[in-house]
Design a protein around this motif. Structure first.
Motif, PDB file in Angstrom:
ATOM      1  N   LEU A  29      68.941 -40.134 -17.567  1.00 21.97           N
ATOM      2  CA  LEU A  29      69.369 -40.634 -18.874  1.00 21.97           C
ATOM      3  C   LEU A  29      68.226 -41.400 -19.532  1.00 21.97           C
ATOM      4  CD1 LEU A  29      71.499 -41.420 -21.038  1.00 21.97           C
ATOM      5  CD2 LEU A  29      72.072 -43.375 -19.570  1.00 21.97           C
ATOM      6  N   ARG A  35      72.627 -45.144 -11.754  1.00 17.57           N
ATOM      7  CA  ARG A  35      72.565 -43.811 -11.142  1.00 17.57           C
ATOM      8  C   ARG A  35      72.056 -42.771 -12.144  1.00 17.57           C
ATOM      9  NH1 ARG A  35      77.919 -42.742  -9.757  1.00 17.57           N
ATOM     10  NH2 ARG A  35      77.671 -43.831  -7.788  1.00 17.57           N
ATOM     11  N   ASP A  36      72.567 -42.819 -13.374  1.00 18.38           N
ATOM     12  CA  ASP A  36      72.176 -41.820 -14.375  1.00 18.38           C
ATOM     13  C   ASP A  36      70.709 -41.959 -14.782  1.00 18.38           C
ATOM     14  OD1 ASP A  36      74.768 -40.916 -14.301  1.00 18.38           O
ATOM     15  OD2 ASP A  36      75.372 -41.856 -16.170  1.00 18.38           O
ATOM     16  N   SER A  37      70.219 -43.187 -14.810  1.00 23.80           N
ATOM     17  CA  SER A  37      68.836 -43.418 -15.229  1.00 23.80           C
ATOM     18  C   SER A  37      67.827 -43.135 -14.121  1.00 23.80           C
ATOM     19  CB  SER A  37      68.660 -44.874 -15.702  1.00 23.80           C
ATOM     20  OG  SER A  37      69.502 -45.146 -16.801  1.00 23.80           O
ATOM     21  N   ARG A  58      76.929 -46.750 -12.997  1.00 25.72           N
ATOM     22  CA  ARG A  58      76.678 -45.429 -13.605  1.00 25.72           C
ATOM     23  C   ARG A  58      75.363 -45.425 -14.360  1.00 25.72           C
ATOM     24  NH1 ARG A  58      81.132 -42.249 -16.696  1.00 25.72           N
ATOM     25  NH2 ARG A  58      79.489 -40.729 -16.412  1.00 25.72           N
ATOM     26  N   ASP A  59      75.077 -46.499 -15.074  1.00 27.31           N
ATOM     27  CA  ASP A  59      73.800 -46.596 -15.792  1.00 27.31           C
ATOM     28  C   ASP A  59      72.639 -46.456 -14.821  1.00 27.31           C
ATOM     29  OD1 ASP A  59      75.151 -46.997 -18.140  1.00 27.31           O
ATOM     30  OD2 ASP A  59      74.598 -49.105 -18.373  1.00 27.31           O
ATOM     31  N   SER A  68      79.562 -38.673 -12.222  1.00 26.75           N
ATOM     32  CA  SER A  68      78.224 -39.231 -12.124  1.00 26.75           C
ATOM     33  C   SER A  68      77.560 -38.840 -10.807  1.00 26.75           C
ATOM     34  CB  SER A  68      78.295 -40.759 -12.249  1.00 26.75           C
ATOM     35  OG  SER A  68      77.001 -41.321 -12.292  1.00 26.75           O
ATOM     36  N   PRO A 120      74.643 -43.664 -22.792  1.00 26.75           N
ATOM     37  CA  PRO A 120      75.400 -44.006 -21.591  1.00 26.75           C
ATOM     38  C   PRO A 120      76.900 -43.995 -21.839  1.00 26.75           C
ATOM     39  CG  PRO A 120      74.535 -45.982 -22.620  1.00 26.75           C
ATOM     40  CD  PRO A 120      73.954 -44.825 -23.373  1.00 26.75           C
ATOM     41  N   ARG A 125      73.161 -29.320 -12.266  1.00 26.64           N
ATOM     42  CA  ARG A 125      72.664 -29.387 -13.641  1.00 26.64           C
ATOM     43  C   ARG A 125      72.069 -28.044 -14.055  1.00 26.64           C
ATOM     44  NH1 ARG A 125      73.311 -34.531 -15.152  1.00 26.64           N
ATOM     45  NH2 ARG A 125      72.570 -33.950 -17.232  1.00 26.64           N
ATOM     46  N   ARG A 156      73.972 -36.666 -21.800  1.00 17.73           N
ATOM     47  CA  ARG A 156      72.928 -37.585 -21.357  1.00 17.73           C
ATOM     48  C   ARG A 156      71.543 -36.951 -21.342  1.00 17.73           C
ATOM     49  NH1 ARG A 156      77.558 -39.333 -19.516  1.00 17.73           N
ATOM     50  NH2 ARG A 156      77.912 -41.535 -19.026  1.00 17.73           N
ATOM     51  N   ALA A 215      74.205 -35.919 -10.587  1.00 14.00           N
ATOM     52  CA  ALA A 215      72.902 -36.278 -10.028  1.00 14.00           C
ATOM     53  C   ALA A 215      72.279 -35.130  -9.231  1.00 14.00           C
ATOM     54  CB  ALA A 215      73.042 -37.503  -9.136  1.00 14.00           C
ATOM     55  N   ARG A 231      68.280 -40.867 -11.500  1.00 21.41           N
ATOM     56  CA  ARG A 231      68.335 -39.562 -10.835  1.00 21.41           C
ATOM     57  C   ARG A 231      67.075 -38.748 -11.142  1.00 21.41           C
ATOM     58  NH1 ARG A 231      73.105 -38.034 -14.891  1.00 21.41           N
ATOM     59  NH2 ARG A 231      71.875 -37.202 -16.611  1.00 21.41           N
TER      60      ARG A 231
END
Length: 209
Positions: free
Chosen positions: A177, A168-170, A165-166, A84, A10, A93, A115, A88, A172
């Motif tokens: 992440l 959202r990143d985890s 951010r954690d 971020s 992260p 990506r 990530r 998503a 998506r």
């Protein structure tokens, strides 16, 4: 297969610093893949476009060059939050996958941090390290980093950003992440940079053996 070191984690966990140190130590090229998403977001903002404009975001991602990044601008706090949002998007990506895999395919090997390096970009990497740290520790580090750069550093706001951010990143759908099943987790909460680097180097050396 070339010798690839995949480092995930992260924001403000220390993965970027460790990646740069390992790349220098092993004389390998390094790619901070987070800059690709920051550059994509930056391109949208500079054109006055919305961050959730998928078509424009994909076009911006496809037009990136690895050699013309304004790192000072891209590492600003607002760019991290914007990146971020863009990261998503599955289409964004997908647009950046080939660029990252091409970098990793260099004959001499490479160090990549991001990530989804160990899970998506380089699932066959010989070394996978998942770097983490407590949110409070990461917020403190980011605040100090911003203060050193002469930017406003509101710890409470930064901690909130880190947690958002954690989440959202985890959560998506595309390349969330998470640590790869065969990654070694390195918690840097109570380590200074030299201790963290020594631990990371030990992980690499064990994998090489």
């Amino acid at each position: 297969m070339s010798f690839v070191i995949a480092i995930d984690g992260p924001a403000a966990s220390g993965k970027g610093t460790l990646a740069r140190r390992l790349a220098a130590h092993y004389s390998l090229p390094h790619l901070d893949t987070g800059l690709l998403y920051r550059a994509t977001a930056c391109a949208l903002l500079e054109e006055g476009l919305r961050l959730d404009d998928v078509e424009s975001a994909v076009a911006a991602a496809r037009s990136l060059s690895l050699t013309d990044f304004d790192e000072k601008r891209l590492r600003a706090r607002d760019m991290g939050e914007a990146a971020s949002v863009v990261a998503a998007m599955p289409a964004v990506r997908a647009a950046l996958v080939d660029m990252q895999r091409g970098f990793a395919a260099r004959p001499e090997g490479a160090v990549l941090d991001g990530r989804d390096i160990g899970t998506v970009i380089c699932p066959d990497a010989k070394v996978k390290i998942f770097v983490t740290a407590a949110p409070e520790t990461r917020a403190t580090r980011r605040a100090l980093e911003l203060a050193r750069a002469g930017e406003e550093a509101d710890y409470t706001a930064i901690l909130e950003d880190v947690k958002k951010r954690d989440a959202r990143d985890s959560a998506r759908s595309a390349a969330p992440l998470k640590a790869a099943a065969d990654a070694v987790t390195l918690d840097t909460s109570d380590l200074d940079i030299e201790e963290a680097f020594a631990a990371a180097r030990g992980i690499v050396e064990k994998a090489r053996r």
